[in-house]
Design an enzyme around this catalytic site. Structure first.
Site, PDB file in Angstrom:
ATOM      1  CG  ASP A  42      -3.972 -10.870  14.962  1.00 25.03           C
ATOM      2  OD1 ASP A  42      -4.088 -11.963  15.536  1.00 25.03           O
ATOM      3  OD2 ASP A  42      -3.703 -10.772  13.738  1.00 25.03           O
ATOM      4  CB  CYS A  84      -5.783 -16.120  13.986  1.00 26.52           C
ATOM      5  SG  CYS A  84      -4.282 -15.306  14.469  1.00 26.52           S
ATOM      6  CE  LYS A 144      -6.176 -12.629  12.043  1.00 24.84           C
ATOM      7  NZ  LYS A 144      -4.845 -13.030  12.509  1.00 24.84           N
ATOM      8  CG  HIS A 164      -6.634 -15.763   9.390  1.00 22.88           C
ATOM      9  ND1 HIS A 164      -5.663 -15.924  10.325  1.00 22.88           N
ATOM     10  CD2 HIS A 164      -6.286 -16.577   8.356  1.00 22.88           C
ATOM     11  CE1 HIS A 164      -4.752 -16.773   9.901  1.00 22.88           C
ATOM     12  NE2 HIS A 164      -5.108 -17.190   8.696  1.00 22.88           N
ATOM     13  CG  ASP A 211      -6.417 -13.391  17.954  1.00 17.65           C
ATOM     14  OD1 ASP A 211      -5.504 -13.018  18.737  1.00 17.65           O
ATOM     15  OD2 ASP A 211      -6.215 -13.608  16.745  1.00 17.65           O
ATOM     16  CG  HIS A 212      -4.367 -16.409  19.945  1.00 16.87           C
ATOM     17  ND1 HIS A 212      -3.083 -15.961  19.920  1.00 16.87           N
ATOM     18  CD2 HIS A 212      -4.803 -16.389  18.666  1.00 16.87           C
ATOM     19  CE1 HIS A 212      -2.738 -15.698  18.675  1.00 16.87           C
ATOM     20  NE2 HIS A 212      -3.753 -15.935  17.886  1.00 16.87           N
ATOM     21  CE  LYS A 227       0.029 -17.066  16.571  1.00 20.24           C
ATOM     22  NZ  LYS A 227       0.267 -15.946  15.650  1.00 20.24           N
TER      23      LYS A 227
END
Ligand SMILES: *[C@@H]1O[C@H](CO)[C@@H](O)[C@H](O)[C@H]1NC(C)=O
Ligand SMILES: *[C@@H]1O[C@H](CO)[C@@H](O)[C@H](O)[C@H]1NC(C)=O
Ligand SMILES: *[C@@H]1O[C@H](CO)[C@@H](O)[C@H](O)[C@H]1NC(C)=O
Length: 595
Positions: free
Chosen positions: A48, A88, A147, A149, A355-356, A380
């Site tokens: 993450d 996310c 996670k 989300h 995720d990024h 991000k």
């Protein structure tokens, strides 16, 4: 025909003594065939907010990530692995559906770009088909640890319409939301502060409306006089507000852990979360080793507040952020060991990604709390610049994927979808656009180029940039139509706001677009112009036509991140207890019971 034969044979592959024999026979034909018939276990490891510059095998020589590096050494490392969104919620929605997030309504139309509350009504729509759902139908045991989300409820507290168990996972243990500083009582809360200021009024209004409605119902039954009612409503309202404001309510509402449909900790006890997540992951592998399984281990690392076990604090050369990354790498090692121990190494495809990009603006004074994106510009929340979307991407499957390979072709996190669906012997949904492409031929080296010609880089629903891989020349053109305004200018980030916006005053529109050739200028340092680049006009026209074509494939869908869906709603809040008194520590109880 071949498929049905395969599924008929599958049980033998897993259990009987015939296995070595069949494996032996299958080694003769090309490896591709092997990969189709075996239904490998699939372990997806997703960090993450980890930046591509935070990992040893991507060139970081001071942070220690030996286990992730080992995956790369024994498998395939992608250098141009691109997230579909720089935050996310939309990135994970795209990952699980194989589609750009705006196709499922999971990208932002306004400034609310992720899900803000467990008690919101937005989330991954029930009619989206995740790869987990297809694998489940193909006989896989599917588990999500960590996670989520992507939302919880639609209309009532326990409908769990967006919940992992409604999206193809047999088992869920983890946070339905995401880590935020508010979860760690010793940290400065981020959301609580913001919401006390901004959403204070609207939250109170909802509370008031709910209570009035509840009391209205009550009066229907016991017919209290009007004045008493007003008095009661007032009192309840005051009670609600004072209870609310005195408890750091964000922590109670958002920092919760669940096992399947049950809330196990509210609020979560962060000290033990890491060991629980690891324990759950390993026990999922042990429980399911007899049949094919999909484990999506979705780390809470390395998102702030950087929850790190004592053992790792102070160990790295990069402060708490580095400690946290090194701890995550250790967890990766523990999972790899479990797979080895169970003898599953050659029958398991492992994938590691983030995720990024890393969060550049996340600093406290000089202290770095966010990730590092190496030579890439931006981070991000920035949809266009490489730093926001180019992430680590590693695959390992001994005997099937060539070890120690590096691939520079453009690939997307959305590619995991068709890749694992094909490996499981499933079929892609035919009633919708799937943007991902099967990666197996590229990973196995049977083709030289990825199937992606164009990739569209969105910031919310706003198209910021487009990448064109011109396969014959090897150029990777990238045209930026919109870029964020950095603050201070030239800083490469938006330090004044905490993260860069997608539209409005905080962005610049470019006409003609800013053009780069990433194959020559990966840091996007010097924009090309018609004077410096003879192909400038041709490239811009070509990309322009691709955008028109892409737009024709988009259809309007309900906006999951609309203002209404984002708002906290008391009737949707997952609650361990009787709302609004929500509190429990079931792990603690279990521990006591076991003593
Ligand atoms: C390695 O990662 C740390 C932590 O993000 C970062 O501060 C450092 O600059 C990185 N080093 C290199 C060489 O990229
Ligand atoms: C796993 O695959 C590797 C590489 O092909 C091979 O050397 C090894 O013997 C295999 N191990 C098992 C247990 O089959
Ligand atoms: C899901 O339902 C929404 C609302 O009815 C619709 O707009 C959308 O196209 C559907 N998505 C799929 C993939 O069928």
């Amino acid at each position: 025909m071949a498929r049905s034969l395969v599924s008929f044979l599958l049980p033998c592959f897993r259990t009987s003594l015939v296995t070595p024999l069949i494996f032996g026979l299958l080694l003769q034909p090309p490896l591709t065939q092997l990969s189709i018939v075996t239904q490998p276990n699939i372990v997806l490891l997703m960090a993450d907010d980890l930046g591509i510059g935070d990992v040893g095998c991507y060139g970081n020589d001071t942070i220690r990530t030996p286990n992730i590096d080992r995956l790369a050494k024994e498998g395939v490392r992608l250098t141009q692995h691109i997230a579909a969104a720089p935050l996310c919620t939309p990135s994970r929605a795209a990952f699980l559906t194989g589609r750009y997030p705006l196709r499922s309504g999971m990208d932002a139309i306004n400034n609310y770009r992720v899900i803000f509350w467990n008690g919101g009504s937005g989330g991954l729509p029930p009619n989206e088909t995740t790869f987990a759902k297809i694998l489940q139908q193909q006989g896989y045991s599917t588990g999500l640890i960590g996670k989520w989300h992507l939302g919880v409820n639609c209309e009532s507290r326990n409908d769990h319409c967006h919940h992992p168990l409604n999206h193809g996972f047999d088992y869920f243990y983890g946070m339905p939301f995401t880590l935020i500083s508010d979860c760690q009582p010793t940290e400065t809360p981020e959301m609580d502060r913001a919401f006390r200021r901004k959403l204070w009024l609207s939250t109170q209004m909802i509370g008031l409306v709910t209570l009035t409605a509840a009391l209205g119902r009550l009066t229907g039954l016991i017919s209290v006089g009007c004045k008493t009612l007003a008095c009661l409503a007032g009192f309840s309202f005051l009670f609600f507000v004072s209870w609310y404001s005195s408890y750091g309510f964000v922590r109670y509402w958002n920092c919760i852990m669940m096992r399947n449909h049950e809330v196990t900790e509210q609020p979560m006890v962060t000290d033990r979360t890491t060991s629980f997540i690891l324990r759950e992951s390993i026990s999922f592998i042990e429980r399911n080793k007899q049949k094919p399984f999909l484990l999506f281990l979705s780390f809470l690392h390395s998102h702030t507040p950087l929850i790190t076990t004592e053992k790792f604090v102070g160990r790295s050369r990069h402060g708490l952020y580095g400690d946290n990354v090194e701890e995550m790498d250790w967890m990766v090692g523990q999972v790899l060991d479990a797979i080895d121990k169970e003898g599953l190494k050659n029958t398991t495809l492992i994938y590691f990604a983030s995720d990024h990009g890393g969060w550049l603006e996340r600093q406290e004074g000089k202290r770095q709390l966010g990730g590092w994106n190496g030579i890439y510009r931006g981070g991000k929340a920035m949809g266009g610049w490489e730093g926001g979307i180019r992430v680590p991407g590693i695959f390992r499957w001994p005997g099937v994927l060539p070890a120690g390979t590096v691939i520079d072709e453009p690939t997307s996190l959305m590619d995991i979808y068709p890749t694992v669906v094909h490996l499981a012997g499933g079929a892609l949904p035919q009633d919708r656009v799937i943007d991902g492409r099967d990666l197996m031929p590229l990973l196995q080296g049977t083709v030289d180029h990825s199937e992606h010609k164009f990739l569209f880089h969105y910031c919310g629903i706003h198209l910021h940039a487009v990448r064109w891989h011109q396969k014959d020349s090897g150029a990777i053109w990238k045209a930026h139509y919109v870029t964020p305004v950095f603050h201070p200018p030239g800083a490469g980030a938006c330090y004044d706001r905490g993260f860069c916006p997608c539209f409005g005053e905080g962005v610049t529109h470019h006409d003609p677009p800013l053009l780069f050739d990433l194959s020559r200028d990966p840091s996007e340092a010097k924009p090309l112009s018609a004077d410096t680049e003879p192909l400038f006009d041709i490239v811009i026209r070509k990309i322009g036509r691709a955008i028109e074509e892409h737009h024709r494939t988009l259809t309007p869908v309900p906006e999951q991140l609309s203002m209404y869906n984002i708002m906290w709603k008391p009737w949707l809040q997952p609650c361990c207890g009787t709302f609004p008194i929500c509190w429990c520590d079931k792990e603690g109880e279990n521990k006591l019971a076991n003593l």
